[in-house]
Design a protein around this motif. Sequence first.
Motif, PDB file in Angstrom:
ATOM      1  N   TRP A  40       4.682  23.948  -0.028  1.00 29.63           N
ATOM      2  CA  TRP A  40       4.138  25.044  -0.602  1.00 29.63           C
ATOM      3  C   TRP A  40       4.589  26.216   0.345  1.00 29.63           C
ATOM      4  O   TRP A  40       4.361  25.980   1.546  1.00 29.63           O
ATOM      5  CB  TRP A  40       2.476  25.030  -0.555  1.00 29.63           C
ATOM      6  CG  TRP A  40       2.224  24.306  -1.609  1.00 29.63           C
ATOM      7  CD1 TRP A  40       2.667  23.005  -2.399  1.00 29.63           C
ATOM      8  CD2 TRP A  40       0.983  24.493  -2.442  1.00 29.63           C
ATOM      9  NE1 TRP A  40       1.691  22.593  -3.179  1.00 29.63           N
ATOM     10  CE2 TRP A  40       0.839  23.426  -3.460  1.00 29.63           C
ATOM     11  CE3 TRP A  40       0.034  25.502  -2.472  1.00 29.63           C
ATOM     12  CZ2 TRP A  40      -0.366  23.542  -4.479  1.00 29.63           C
ATOM     13  CZ3 TRP A  40      -1.206  25.296  -3.375  1.00 29.63           C
ATOM     14  CH2 TRP A  40      -1.381  24.425  -4.243  1.00 29.63           C
ATOM     15  N   ASN A  77       4.108  30.552   0.963  1.00 27.71           N
ATOM     16  CA  ASN A  77       3.427  31.574   0.443  1.00 27.71           C
ATOM     17  C   ASN A  77       4.268  32.687   0.617  1.00 27.71           C
ATOM     18  O   ASN A  77       4.539  33.225   1.718  1.00 27.71           O
ATOM     19  CB  ASN A  77       1.978  31.846   1.161  1.00 27.71           C
ATOM     20  CG  ASN A  77       1.091  32.706   0.327  1.00 27.71           C
ATOM     21  OD1 ASN A  77       1.455  33.835  -0.018  1.00 27.71           O
ATOM     22  ND2 ASN A  77      -0.095  32.477   0.046  1.00 27.71           N
ATOM     23  N   ASP A 121       4.289  36.753  -0.253  1.00 26.95           N
ATOM     24  CA  ASP A 121       3.529  37.979  -0.323  1.00 26.95           C
ATOM     25  C   ASP A 121       2.185  37.650  -1.325  1.00 26.95           C
ATOM     26  O   ASP A 121       1.742  38.117  -2.552  1.00 26.95           O
ATOM     27  CB  ASP A 121       4.408  39.071  -1.333  1.00 26.95           C
ATOM     28  CG  ASP A 121       5.501  39.183  -0.597  1.00 26.95           C
ATOM     29  OD1 ASP A 121       5.796  39.503   0.559  1.00 26.95           O
ATOM     30  OD2 ASP A 121       6.770  39.469  -1.335  1.00 26.95           O
ATOM     31  N   GLY A 122       1.395  36.684  -0.876  1.00 26.36           N
ATOM     32  CA  GLY A 122       0.268  36.334  -1.367  1.00 26.36           C
ATOM     33  C   GLY A 122       0.322  35.127  -2.585  1.00 26.36           C
ATOM     34  O   GLY A 122      -0.631  34.936  -3.231  1.00 26.36           O
ATOM     35  N   LYS A 123       1.754  34.941  -3.163  1.00 29.23           N
ATOM     36  CA  LYS A 123       1.961  34.241  -4.241  1.00 29.23           C
ATOM     37  C   LYS A 123       2.049  32.772  -3.824  1.00 29.23           C
ATOM     38  O   LYS A 123       3.166  32.674  -2.982  1.00 29.23           O
ATOM     39  CB  LYS A 123       2.772  34.591  -5.255  1.00 29.23           C
ATOM     40  CG  LYS A 123       2.174  35.774  -6.144  1.00 29.23           C
ATOM     41  CD  LYS A 123       2.932  36.404  -7.272  1.00 29.23           C
ATOM     42  CE  LYS A 123       2.290  37.402  -8.029  1.00 29.23           C
ATOM     43  NZ  LYS A 123       3.303  38.027  -9.109  1.00 29.23           N
ATOM     44  N   TRP A 124       1.930  31.550  -4.269  1.00 27.17           N
ATOM     45  CA  TRP A 124       2.150  30.290  -3.811  1.00 27.17           C
ATOM     46  C   TRP A 124       3.333  29.606  -4.740  1.00 27.17           C
ATOM     47  O   TRP A 124       3.415  29.903  -5.785  1.00 27.17           O
ATOM     48  CB  TRP A 124       1.296  29.293  -4.094  1.00 27.17           C
ATOM     49  CG  TRP A 124       0.050  29.483  -2.882  1.00 27.17           C
ATOM     50  CD1 TRP A 124      -1.168  30.365  -3.051  1.00 27.17           C
ATOM     51  CD2 TRP A 124       0.264  29.101  -1.616  1.00 27.17           C
ATOM     52  NE1 TRP A 124      -1.862  29.996  -2.037  1.00 27.17           N
ATOM     53  CE2 TRP A 124      -1.052  29.485  -1.167  1.00 27.17           C
ATOM     54  CE3 TRP A 124       1.260  28.496  -0.932  1.00 27.17           C
ATOM     55  CZ2 TRP A 124      -1.085  29.117   0.426  1.00 27.17           C
ATOM     56  CZ3 TRP A 124       1.074  28.174   0.460  1.00 27.17           C
ATOM     57  CH2 TRP A 124       0.031  28.724   1.078  1.00 27.17           C
ATOM     58  N   PRO A 177       7.351  29.069  -8.877  1.00 27.55           N
ATOM     59  CA  PRO A 177       5.969  29.104  -8.663  1.00 27.55           C
ATOM     60  C   PRO A 177       5.172  27.802  -8.895  1.00 27.55           C
ATOM     61  O   PRO A 177       5.660  26.824  -9.679  1.00 27.55           O
ATOM     62  CB  PRO A 177       5.687  30.370  -9.754  1.00 27.55           C
ATOM     63  CG  PRO A 177       6.896  30.586 -10.064  1.00 27.55           C
ATOM     64  CD  PRO A 177       7.993  29.613  -9.594  1.00 27.55           C
TER      65      PRO A 177
END
Lengths: 436, 436, 436, 436
Positions: free
Chosen positions: B267, B269, B271-274, B284
């Motif tokens: 995983w 991250n 900018d705050g998205k996984w 994503p």
Amino acid sequence: MTSNAIAHSKSATSAEQRLAIQFCQVRAFSEAIAAPLAAEDCVIQSMPDVSPTRWHLAHTTWFFETFFLKHKPGYEPFNSEFDYLFNSYYNTLGEQFPRAKRGLLSRPTVTEVLQYRKYVDECVLHCLESANLSLQGMAVIEIGLNHEQQHQELMLTDIKHVLSCNPLFPVYAKTELPVASVPEPAEFVAFDEGLYEIGHAGKGFAYDNESPRHQIFLDAFALSNRLVTVREYLEFMDDGGYRKPDCWLAMGWQSAAEEGWAAPLYWHNKDGKWFHFTLSGLHPIDLDAPVCHVSYFEADAFARWAGARLPSEAEWEIASTNIPEQGNFADQFFASERTVQPAAPEPTEPIGSGTTSLRQMFGDAWEWTYSPYMPYPGYAPAEGALGEYNGKFMCGQFVLRGGSCATPSGHIRRSYRNFFPPSARWQFSGIRLARN
Amino acid sequence: MTSNAIAHSKSATSAEQRLAIQFCQVRAFSEAIAAPLAAEDCVIQSMPDVSPTRWHLAHTTWFFETFFLKHKPGYEPFNSEFDYLFNSYYNTLGEQFPRAKRGLLSRPTVTEVLQYRKYVDECVLHCLESANLSLQGMAVIEIGLNHEQQHQELMLTDIKHVLSCNPLFPVYAKTELPVASVPEPAEFVAFDEGLYEIGHAGKGFAYDNESPRHQIFLDAFALSNRLVTVREYLEFMDDGGYRKPDCWLAMGWQSAAEEGWAAPLYWHNKDGKWFHFTLSGLHPIDLDAPVCHVSYFEADAFARWAGARLPSEAEWEIASTNIPEQGNFADQFFASERTVQPAAPEPTEPIGSGTTSLRQMFGDAWEWTYSPYMPYPGYAPAEGALGEYNGKFMCGQFVLRGGSCATPSGHIRRSYRNFFPPSARWQFSGIRLARN
Amino acid sequence: MTSNAIAHSKSATSAEQRLAIQFCQVRAFSEAIAAPLAAEDCVIQSMPDVSPTRWHLAHTTWFFETFFLKHKPGYEPFNSEFDYLFNSYYNTLGEQFPRAKRGLLSRPTVTEVLQYRKYVDECVLHCLESANLSLQGMAVIEIGLNHEQQHQELMLTDIKHVLSCNPLFPVYAKTELPVASVPEPAEFVAFDEGLYEIGHAGKGFAYDNESPRHQIFLDAFALSNRLVTVREYLEFMDDGGYRKPDCWLAMGWQSAAEEGWAAPLYWHNKDGKWFHFTLSGLHPIDLDAPVCHVSYFEADAFARWAGARLPSEAEWEIASTNIPEQGNFADQFFASERTVQPAAPEPTEPIGSGTTSLRQMFGDAWEWTYSPYMPYPGYAPAEGALGEYNGKFMCGQFVLRGGSCATPSGHIRRSYRNFFPPSARWQFSGIRLARN
Amino acid sequence: MTSNAIAHSKSATSAEQRLAIQFCQVRAFSEAIAAPLAAEDCVIQSMPDVSPTRWHLAHTTWFFETFFLKHKPGYEPFNSEFDYLFNSYYNTLGEQFPRAKRGLLSRPTVTEVLQYRKYVDECVLHCLESANLSLQGMAVIEIGLNHEQQHQELMLTDIKHVLSCNPLFPVYAKTELPVASVPEPAEFVAFDEGLYEIGHAGKGFAYDNESPRHQIFLDAFALSNRLVTVREYLEFMDDGGYRKPDCWLAMGWQSAAEEGWAAPLYWHNKDGKWFHFTLSGLHPIDLDAPVCHVSYFEADAFARWAGARLPSEAEWEIASTNIPEQGNFADQFFASERTVQPAAPEPTEPIGSGTTSLRQMFGDAWEWTYSPYMPYPGYAPAEGALGEYNGKFMCGQFVLRGGSCATPSGHIRRSYRNFFPPSARWQFSGIRLARN
């Protein structure tokens, strides 16, 4: 690190043309070094000090892109992510992919790296053809070529280390080992005490660490007329040299114990006979050849055992004063399809006296000096990122002089200061004795 | 590890023919897995647990050579030095090249390894055609094929790990990710206490560690009807699950700290998205897919956080009793040109009750059980070198059940006991909750 | 971890009085263990698993302060910084001084720690005298006393390890070694298959990990009537047991290689004769005594070599059913001024049949079982910080049963589950064989 | 390492008497240093470079026993096993107990070590009284006293390190910190280029590494008139000096990252205010005091940040030519019951010009030079085991000059060469700037 040579060439145009030719030659030699390898060979990092061949090919290209092309308006980088991947250690330019993990990367593949080289080569040559290059721009290309020549030597030494880890002893290239002849008897050539000058002189290219030229007082000293041979080193081994603590520096004694040293790197004992791994595979050792692949610690211990010492870098440089910068260099081995490996000197001429009787000063094997790698008085690193090239490594390393059989012939100088940590063994590093 | 299936086939000839077909299929699938890779990709060992692809291709071949062909009179080994290079851990057969250094070898190259495979394949098939194979010989080939299927899964998980170390996030194969559908609500399916039987039954192939079949008393228990989803795991993460010591085993807490775990492996991250790295590159995350690439420690911590626990392997096996050994397996992904990656279940049928309502029991993701990998009562390892296959690893590992999206479909069984250390994350390992 | 015993005592007053007496006895025994030591001995941490004596003395005191006294209104802590220094691993209570660095601390000195003990003892006794203690409070003191008894054993094993690192082989106490008598011939005692119950029963104190009592199905099994002797272990050694890979688990083989195991811990070979370090210094080994200071890996390898296996913890507990919890315990050695060290059994009575013929089940040496230390079905850790006492260590360790010569006699039970990693050797851990 | 001073004293008898008095004084001072410690403090080795106080007390005693007493007929060693325990690094004399494990030993206890000292002292004094001592014997005692003085400084720095690891910040001795006064403005004092002589001159005692006295050519240079202050170092810190890679050597940058350096050793930031740990506990930093407990790497980075450089050892020695070897030394701190800690200079006299304006050259803090610790031209180590004293450490270390507040006042010289690895911080090491 700038070169007045460029500035003083008769016409700007011809200087650029000459540089373009040199550029093509140097760039081509890197690829020639990689040519005998399988793609699989080009990926491996056999220890943290070693870099994979594909990394060398890409990093030397990144150097031209970063320090030259990126300052040209309109230049489009081949791949912007390569900055992170192929920056070696220039903190000023941003973070780097960890050095010790270079062997975890398979992409870009060798083929892709060769495309990268082609792209950058064309851009550089296009600039060189456009004829109005600044002196600074030309100086950067000159540095880039010297930088690439440094990496050519590393490519050869790194490939040798990579292949040596394989119990199959793979052959880099099936070539003849250089023919050895019986070396002359070892003799010490004496030099007077006095106030001398060392450091880079003249207008040719040199790295910043070779300057400024400066005065130094030397006591009387003497240098051996040739390198220590395999035969002499075997005597040290047979006399238990590796097991005599009083021959060794404390740090060397510890390194030898931790790493189990009992012979130079790449030596293998099979049923009581010594072999060594070379770029053309495993061969019996050559008693008359200069010993190489020894660490500073081993060189220092041998010298103490022999009742002598290593030279200082100033002694070496002064002793080399009248000797031409000629020897057995990497490109000559390639040209004659012989294995890159030091050989006994060819005794083509009668031995002279004084300086002229010193043999093997250039090429064959880097000569460990007992001089720690430190700045010369008044040393100032280059401005900007290139200032990280040399200065920041001036701690914990020792200077080696003279070039080796893996050095390209255009890349050695009387004032050239190579440097490695005292435990390094994978370079073609040998021993010349000195005494007071 | 023997199979009565072979002995009971109607005629010896047809059994050998069937085995030959199976042999061709299995051997071809290994090469199909390697096909999308560049030679450079096949060399890298990104951590000690990972083996390079070229090693897997060679080792599985060495297995047939060593345990089958070498017992055939007149067999000439392809290269006698391969014994040292490609023996994995069979001490009975001699010393092995150190496991952690497999990534230092570039030779034999991939091309040479494929020649080695061709040579051995022809020899094996020639034996199978000659029609008078002993039952024992056929059993060894059957083991060899199961062994190779194990390595096929490892090839996929190892390639994924190798490529994941590259900041360029290379794509193994440009394929579609499996389509996710909304999973059913999680529910616990109850089972009565009682004296049950577990372990391999019947005449089909099984490893020695699945035997002997034996009785075991189980308290009443319940299993979740499906795997834990990415969405549910994100809730654990958002609730600070990785920072709550009371959710964790002491060893897990230490592993998480030392290795900086804050999400499943792969995983990222941004900018705050996984995002997660897959065999078709960075994508994503899919909230409805089963979470995978978690360690035992993370699975255990999640379960404790969720007020549940992991199942025991006996509970899992009993619960699976009436469920067909079908699921999303590696060869199906290959056949449909989709990315090997777990997906949400396809809700093609109404949910049943009891056992029939359990989904995702086979394929998708290996399910961590809380059962340490230990011998069954009365367990006896196979005779000879093959006895080293399983038994000597019965310490410090946990059992996983059910197979994953990277398991070949012929290589999973109700009684199959996969095992990994509790900190392992690079397998497709997920979570099914249990409770009393 | 609660004890109904307290609740059911006839009168609250007398229960508290009895607890006060027990408190004084247990606390005094810790100081008696430390008494023969010099201050210098009490500071050293010879490996991360070992704690200095001064730490044990302080930590067991901190336990009463933290879990009991701090809940009393008006209690003034002796030194608020001790929370950080003497908390062992209770994350719920805050950060801890790093375990591996306990040997870097010299303060508080031993004298100061004894003052700390005195202060806390007086406060606890004052509470016990005030007569209206809650059952919960009394339960906490009971846990604290059991906790201190655990540490008493660790004090002895840790001191032994500390002194063993000194080439002077210092003597902890000049005492007589226990007299050895010739052991009975080894015989296996058989038990039937069946559905049994194990786990803590009754009203006495037990740790949470001994519960819940639960059913378990066991195949028929047999246990050896006594522990493996030094003589038998020497046969294993003489037969090359440490050099036979097929006797060993893979992890054990690796541990043995890395740590150079060739004999039990504390054994020294001088001119071909075996000695072992004991708490009364270096002595010749006693061939008839039970072998101890072996790891799980060595116990397992010995058993495989002997054609047997280790027992499971359930088998051991069932086999112990009718045997009184009596043996050679630490306080008995102290009382009789003998060296804490396992001895051959005193054959005071004719050997019985069945269970009654099992010797050395309690005391002497902890018996490695092959049972990984895992929760019993339905296990729930205690509430709050005390829940960290046992549960979070249920990974990567094996259960030992029966107590040793270093265990205080009040601190052993049929259902007691001791646990250590499989490579641990510094406990008094021995071997009892089992088979099917 | 021999001293003609002894040979030239007027009468042998009085030389021996003077030596006996000196012997008593030096030996007593070691015990005075240990006096404030608890036995527990004397055992701890807080890092491999640190030795426990009890080891220092014993090793300095072993030195007299080994190099002096053992050559006296009829001498009975106190305990023959001490050779192994208390030999530091003299391979010529046999194996040594591993240096990094000195903190595992509690025996002999401090009391026993003091008995050992007493025994050896009486034997040595008896020899000195017997009046017919050889010059060589007296030279050995002189070396032994210098050796012990070296260890006195190490005792203080090692104790400081040991106590600093304890979160209780124990006080070695409750004494006043030296009073700081406002330092003079920093100014550079210039020296001409020229051929100078450095190295030990005259008849007094000196180590072999201070010889031979030899010529050296120096470019013009300038030295700062005083040490860098805490205030100035804070400016470097506040300017982000620890985060600017271009200020640092590559090895220093790596050390700083690995060890998390962000301030000198022993500094603690509490709520934004800086404190430092001293031998009298934790105190606010003194802005006017010389900064100390910095590594070579930090000193070098500070100098680069300040647009200057460190001096060479030759520059330092030449600059010190006319300055008396006086300063703030350890015994003066003890005599005045002040804390051993550098202080701002007492401006008792008007600042001179040239050399006479250089302050703090002796005592206060060791001054890092950029000179690697290497042999002087023509250096020859002493014969026999004492030849291991200095020579074998001439690799990987840097020279410090001038002595510190922890150096005994009899143990500093203009030509004295102290040396430590560039990452060492636990000595009282500070910074004097230089420039060309």
